[in-house]
Write a protein that holds these residues in place. Structure first.
Motif, PDB file in Angstrom:
ATOM      1  N   ARG A 190       0.834  -1.199   0.000  1.00  0.00           N
ATOM      2  CA  ARG A 190       0.000   0.000   0.000  1.00  0.00           C
ATOM      3  C   ARG A 190       0.870   1.250   0.000  1.00  0.00           C
ATOM      4  O   ARG A 190       0.553   2.235  -0.657  1.00  0.00           O
ATOM      5  CB  ARG A 190      -0.933  -0.018   1.226  1.00  0.00           C
ATOM      6  N   PHE A 191       1.945   1.146   0.730  1.00  0.00           N
ATOM      7  CA  PHE A 191       2.885   2.260   0.766  1.00  0.00           C
ATOM      8  C   PHE A 191       3.492   2.478  -0.619  1.00  0.00           C
ATOM      9  O   PHE A 191       3.578   3.601  -1.125  1.00  0.00           O
ATOM     10  CB  PHE A 191       3.974   1.981   1.805  1.00  0.00           C
ATOM     11  N   GLU A 192       3.853   1.393  -1.272  1.00  0.00           N
ATOM     12  CA  GLU A 192       4.411   1.517  -2.621  1.00  0.00           C
ATOM     13  C   GLU A 192       3.393   2.145  -3.570  1.00  0.00           C
ATOM     14  O   GLU A 192       3.737   2.956  -4.425  1.00  0.00           O
ATOM     15  CB  GLU A 192       4.843   0.147  -3.146  1.00  0.00           C
ATOM     16  N   GLY A 193       2.133   1.766  -3.380  1.00  0.00           N
ATOM     17  CA  GLY A 193       1.089   2.354  -4.217  1.00  0.00           C
ATOM     18  C   GLY A 193       0.981   3.856  -3.981  1.00  0.00           C
ATOM     19  O   GLY A 193       0.803   4.630  -4.925  1.00  0.00           O
ATOM     20  N   TYR A 194       1.110   4.228  -2.719  1.00  0.00           N
ATOM     21  CA  TYR A 194       1.085   5.660  -2.392  1.00  0.00           C
ATOM     22  C   TYR A 194       2.182   6.393  -3.153  1.00  0.00           C
ATOM     23  O   TYR A 194       1.938   7.416  -3.790  1.00  0.00           O
ATOM     24  CB  TYR A 194       1.243   5.806  -0.877  1.00  0.00           C
ATOM     25  N   ARG A 195       3.374   5.820  -3.142  1.00  0.00           N
ATOM     26  CA  ARG A 195       4.481   6.464  -3.861  1.00  0.00           C
ATOM     27  C   ARG A 195       4.223   6.502  -5.360  1.00  0.00           C
ATOM     28  O   ARG A 195       4.458   7.504  -6.024  1.00  0.00           O
ATOM     29  CB  ARG A 195       5.791   5.751  -3.559  1.00  0.00           C
ATOM     30  N   ASP A 196       3.723   5.403  -5.886  1.00  0.00           N
ATOM     31  CA  ASP A 196       3.385   5.379  -7.314  1.00  0.00           C
ATOM     32  C   ASP A 196       2.443   6.520  -7.638  1.00  0.00           C
ATOM     33  O   ASP A 196       2.602   7.218  -8.640  1.00  0.00           O
ATOM     34  CB  ASP A 196       2.696   4.064  -7.691  1.00  0.00           C
ATOM     35  N   GLY A 197       1.436   6.679  -6.780  1.00  0.00           N
ATOM     36  CA  GLY A 197       0.431   7.710  -7.037  1.00  0.00           C
ATOM     37  C   GLY A 197       1.048   9.102  -7.055  1.00  0.00           C
ATOM     38  O   GLY A 197       0.708   9.942  -7.894  1.00  0.00           O
ATOM     39  N   LEU A 198       1.974   9.327  -6.115  1.00  0.00           N
ATOM     40  CA  LEU A 198       2.656  10.626  -6.097  1.00  0.00           C
ATOM     41  C   LEU A 198       3.385  10.837  -7.416  1.00  0.00           C
ATOM     42  O   LEU A 198       3.287  11.899  -8.058  1.00  0.00           O
ATOM     43  CB  LEU A 198       3.657  10.682  -4.940  1.00  0.00           C
ATOM     44  N   ILE A 199       4.124   9.823  -7.819  1.00  0.00           N
ATOM     45  CA  ILE A 199       4.894   9.931  -9.051  1.00  0.00           C
ATOM     46  C   ILE A 199       3.972  10.193 -10.246  1.00  0.00           C
ATOM     47  O   ILE A 199       4.195  11.099 -11.047  1.00  0.00           O
ATOM     48  CB  ILE A 199       5.719   8.641  -9.269  1.00  0.00           C
ATOM     49  N   ASN A 200       2.889   9.414 -10.305  1.00  0.00           N
ATOM     50  CA  ASN A 200       1.933   9.583 -11.401  1.00  0.00           C
ATOM     51  C   ASN A 200       1.488  11.025 -11.552  1.00  0.00           C
ATOM     52  O   ASN A 200       1.257  11.518 -12.654  1.00  0.00           O
ATOM     53  CB  ASN A 200       0.663   8.767 -11.166  1.00  0.00           C
ATOM     54  N   THR A 201       1.331  11.699 -10.415  1.00  0.00           N
ATOM     55  CA  THR A 201       0.762  13.036 -10.477  1.00  0.00           C
ATOM     56  C   THR A 201       1.826  14.112 -10.354  1.00  0.00           C
ATOM     57  O   THR A 201       1.508  15.285 -10.194  1.00  0.00           O
ATOM     58  CB  THR A 201      -0.258  13.218  -9.343  1.00  0.00           C
ATOM     59  N   GLY A 202       3.070  13.676 -10.400  1.00  0.00           N
ATOM     60  CA  GLY A 202       4.154  14.655 -10.393  1.00  0.00           C
ATOM     61  C   GLY A 202       4.432  15.274  -9.043  1.00  0.00           C
ATOM     62  O   GLY A 202       5.088  16.314  -8.948  1.00  0.00           O
ATOM     63  N   LEU A 203       3.946  14.664  -7.986  1.00  0.00           N
ATOM     64  CA  LEU A 203       4.225  15.195  -6.652  1.00  0.00           C
ATOM     65  C   LEU A 203       5.508  14.596  -6.117  1.00  0.00           C
ATOM     66  O   LEU A 203       5.887  13.482  -6.477  1.00  0.00           O
ATOM     67  CB  LEU A 203       3.072  14.880  -5.703  1.00  0.00           C
ATOM     68  N   ASN A 204       6.143  15.341  -5.233  1.00  0.00           N
ATOM     69  CA  ASN A 204       7.371  14.824  -4.644  1.00  0.00           C
ATOM     70  C   ASN A 204       7.074  13.940  -3.453  1.00  0.00           C
ATOM     71  O   ASN A 204       6.178  14.228  -2.664  1.00  0.00           O
ATOM     72  CB  ASN A 204       8.255  15.974  -4.154  1.00  0.00           C
ATOM     73  N   PHE A 205       7.877  12.911  -3.346  1.00  0.00           N
ATOM     74  CA  PHE A 205       7.788  12.075  -2.170  1.00  0.00           C
ATOM     75  C   PHE A 205       8.653  12.684  -1.089  1.00  0.00           C
ATOM     76  O   PHE A 205       9.781  13.099  -1.357  1.00  0.00           O
ATOM     77  CB  PHE A 205       8.290  10.668  -2.509  1.00  0.00           C
ATOM     78  N   SER A 206       8.132  12.797   0.118  1.00  0.00           N
ATOM     79  CA  SER A 206       8.923  13.352   1.200  1.00  0.00           C
ATOM     80  C   SER A 206       8.841  12.471   2.429  1.00  0.00           C
ATOM     81  O   SER A 206       7.748  12.103   2.871  1.00  0.00           O
ATOM     82  CB  SER A 206       8.403  14.752   1.545  1.00  0.00           C
ATOM     83  N   GLU A 207       9.979  12.140   2.960  1.00  0.00           N
ATOM     84  CA  GLU A 207      10.004  11.277   4.141  1.00  0.00           C
ATOM     85  C   GLU A 207       9.293  11.928   5.316  1.00  0.00           C
ATOM     86  O   GLU A 207       8.782  11.259   6.202  1.00  0.00           O
ATOM     87  CB  GLU A 207      11.456  10.995   4.536  1.00  0.00           C
ATOM     88  N   GLN A 208       9.291  13.242   5.339  1.00  0.00           N
ATOM     89  CA  GLN A 208       8.608  13.993   6.390  1.00  0.00           C
ATOM     90  C   GLN A 208       7.131  13.621   6.475  1.00  0.00           C
ATOM     91  O   GLN A 208       6.505  13.801   7.503  1.00  0.00           O
ATOM     92  CB  GLN A 208       8.684  15.482   6.055  1.00  0.00           C
ATOM     93  N   LEU A 209       6.603  13.206   5.340  1.00  0.00           N
ATOM     94  CA  LEU A 209       5.163  12.964   5.284  1.00  0.00           C
ATOM     95  C   LEU A 209       4.808  11.501   5.493  1.00  0.00           C
ATOM     96  O   LEU A 209       3.677  11.089   5.282  1.00  0.00           O
ATOM     97  CB  LEU A 209       4.615  13.468   3.944  1.00  0.00           C
ATOM     98  N   VAL A 210       5.794  10.725   5.866  1.00  0.00           N
ATOM     99  CA  VAL A 210       5.510   9.307   6.103  1.00  0.00           C
ATOM    100  C   VAL A 210       5.796   8.971   7.559  1.00  0.00           C
ATOM    101  O   VAL A 210       6.863   9.277   8.073  1.00  0.00           O
ATOM    102  CB  VAL A 210       6.375   8.415   5.197  1.00  0.00           C
ATOM    103  N   VAL A 211       4.828   8.389   8.223  1.00  0.00           N
ATOM    104  CA  VAL A 211       5.029   7.993   9.615  1.00  0.00           C
ATOM    105  C   VAL A 211       4.684   6.511   9.730  1.00  0.00           C
ATOM    106  O   VAL A 211       3.773   6.016   9.063  1.00  0.00           O
ATOM    107  CB  VAL A 211       4.137   8.805  10.566  1.00  0.00           C
ATOM    108  N   GLU A 212       5.421   5.847  10.566  1.00  0.00           N
ATOM    109  CA  GLU A 212       5.195   4.418  10.718  1.00  0.00           C
ATOM    110  C   GLU A 212       4.062   4.139  11.704  1.00  0.00           C
ATOM    111  O   GLU A 212       4.020   4.723  12.780  1.00  0.00           O
ATOM    112  CB  GLU A 212       6.477   3.772  11.227  1.00  0.00           C
ATOM    113  N   GLY A 213       3.188   3.243  11.331  1.00  0.00           N
ATOM    114  CA  GLY A 213       2.141   2.804  12.253  1.00  0.00           C
ATOM    115  C   GLY A 213       2.201   1.291  12.357  1.00  0.00           C
ATOM    116  O   GLY A 213       3.052   0.661  11.736  1.00  0.00           O
TER     117      GLY A 213
END
Lengths: 350, 350
Positions: free
Chosen positions: B210-233
């Motif tokens: 699911r996390f990988e999908g999130y990153r894919d989605g960011l890439i698809n839409t040209g958004l940057n991936f930022s570690e700041q925006l990811v928290v572990e649960g």
DNA sequence: ACGACTATTGACAGCGCTGTCAATTATTCG
DNA sequence: CGAATAATTGACAGCGCTGTCAATAGTCGT
């Protein structure tokens, strides 16, 4: 690959041959029957270990004319919005615990009491699988039609939390009413004078007892019962929210809300947060059941622990005992609930 | 009271006698075998109805040398804080649905992967009950040791959401990664530029997708991936609350939070309410699973429906087909999830 | 109408185990 | 030490069904 060796299952005959005894003696050892000399028992046990023998349950059931199955019947969660998954899982856990000890199996059977073919469905399932006994969970346990259908098959039946006692029926329940009175007294002891109650689902008689307990508690502590402070819910989170809004918009709102189950109590918590009320400073909230969520919300929910796992265990043991020992067994058992005081309740404000 | 009549079960012999045929012919009718004249079939069926005959499953299993059982193995919820009761109930429902059609039985077996005797326990259970096949739920399905133990018994096995494909193993999964990319694109399409993600439990590979999908989605839409925006649960409600607080105290907080499951998403909702943030006006929240609570909270949670019931149904059918028809069956099946857009997501603020 | 089929049916031997009851030991006691 | 008693073991007949294979009854073509 000599898989075949481990594949072809050893039977009781193989064990008997290897141990140099008759199959009947092997059977005795396997079933822990008395009157086997220690030395032969050891011989047989080592043969069993060597062959990795496991008795064939179908054969055993067929020969012994009993199934070693415990049936667990509950209202099918799929027909609702999966309300009570945790409830069912805990019941299953309890039955499974008790079954494991005696090598029984659990047969689960969700059923929909609105289904008009239910009688036929149940009869058919019972006659076919022939469980040793059936555990009937609330709220099915207070539906006379279902109880009768099962009794007509002659299968021993334990009712879980049916809401009322009945001399000739096996029953396991918790002390809903008493423990709710206790919770109410606890709230009163914190200084609360206006303690509201959110009632539970109609069809659920045991949950009705909780309301009676609430009233008992008020009486015990000399507080007045007021219809204004009672709102009807249906056990769902949503109905808890609705009830909370209704109670809190009142001109003279309660300082404590006691909900007949945790789902509704958590709904109250949410509404309080939305209204900017601090729990427990501005409002105390209590529930019933001690679902997992109760420990995870913030503030953690004060509630009553319903001992479902132990109730199911006990019910299973009742059935097993009824089948093995012929002795008369106690046919009514109360497993008491327990107050879980956590963060959502505190002294009355001001 | 002539209870005895209905008590003493009719056997195949009674039916044969009443219908004036041999037991073998009755057996043919009961099992829907071909080559029975229509007239005899009717005779037999009416005899069955009259005697209220139900075949004895133990005898059938013993004679036919197969069990008609489907085993469902899942991580024992009792060892956690009952997190996933809904998950298990849905799986059970799916298997039960598929079993009902073909008169198979469900054998449930919660197990604790931390238990060191698990191998022996599983082998023993399998050899004794001899289920036709086993369904292994995530996260157990991605534990090689458990998979191997089961395979070693020679029992057909279907893995549910193991997180990775494997050519020679039966598998049913959902499209975690793709559908999460879709959710992310949906959030982006609402104007969100800072979309945070709360990851799920480590041991759960499919949840990792699911996390990988999130990153894919960011890439698809040209958004940057930022570690700041990811928290572990860790999939729990509590960890969702914790993660939300961490994300929102940020100086430049996200405008949308996508959690890898609903429990955590609901945690986010609660924290938002406590911080006085309006959802979806100030913050959009999305989850994954579509648990019952997702529909009950307010605002109702936008999430992804994981088709657990259908996945379990399909897995069961795979096993049944594998056992009946000898045909080669498709050994990998994806049942796609679906976006459930509800109230917790909306246009980016401002 | 007769042989060559095919469709339908049945006899019988288990499946692997338990229950019954008889047979065979051990143990006790006068 | 022998009889009486108790403890241990085994022979055997099923439990209710399915699988195998042989027997019987229909059907068809000529």
């Amino acid at each position: 690959m000599k898989v075949s060796q481990s594949k072809s299952k050893a039977t009781i005959n193989d064990v008997a041959e290897l141990a140099g005894v008759s199959i009947k003696t092997v059977s005795r050892v396997v079933n822990n029957e008395p009157n086997v000399r220690e030395s032969t028992r050891e011989k047989i046990e080592s043969a069993i270990a060597r062959l990795n023998y496991r008795p064939n349950l179908s054969a055993r059931n067929l020969a012994s004319q009993r199934s070693h199955l415990i049936g667990l019947l509950y209202d099918d969660p799929a027909t609702y919005e999966l309300p009570s998954a945790g409830y069912i899982i805990e019941l299953q856990e309890g039955v499974l615990n008790a079954c494991k000890l005696v090598k029984y199996d659990l047969l689960i059977h969700p059923c929909n009491y609105r289904d008009e073919n239910l009688d036929e469905e149940l009869t058919s399932m019972i006659e076919q699988r022939r469980p040793l006994g059936i555990i009937l969970a609330a709220p099915l346990s207070n539906m006379p039609g279902i109880v009768k259908t099962i009794e007509d098959t002659g299968t021993p039946l334990v009712r879980l939390s049916p809401g009322e006692r009945c001399a000739d029926k096996l029953t396991v329940a918790t002390n809903d009413q008493e423990i709710c009175a206790e919770m109410t007294r606890y709230l009163a002891s914190l200084g609360h004078r206006r303690i509201a109650f959110i009632t539970g689902h109609q069809g659920h008689k045991a949950v009705g007892k909780r309301f009676e307990g609430y009233r008992d508690g008020l009486i015990n502590t000399g507080l007045n019962f007021s219809e204004q402070l009672v709102v009807e819910g249906d056990n769902s989170f949503g109905s808890g929210r609705h009830a909370a809004r209704q109670l809190l918009k009142n001109s003279n709102p309660p300082t404590a809300i006691f909900a007949a189950n945790d789902d509704m109590a958590v709904g109250v918590l949410l509404v309080a947060a939305q209204l900017g009320l601090k729990v427990p400073e501005d409002l105390s909230v209590a529930g019933f059941d001690d679902i997992a969520l109760a420990r995870q919300v913030s503030p953690a929910l004060t509630t009553i622990r319903q001992p479902l796992v132990r109730m199911a265990e006990h019910a299973t043991q009742m059935l097993i005992r009824e089948n093995t020992s012929g002795d008369e067994i106690q046919n009514y058992e109360i497993i008491p609930g327990k107050l879980q005081i956590r963060e959502s309740t505190g002294p009355v404000p001001g």
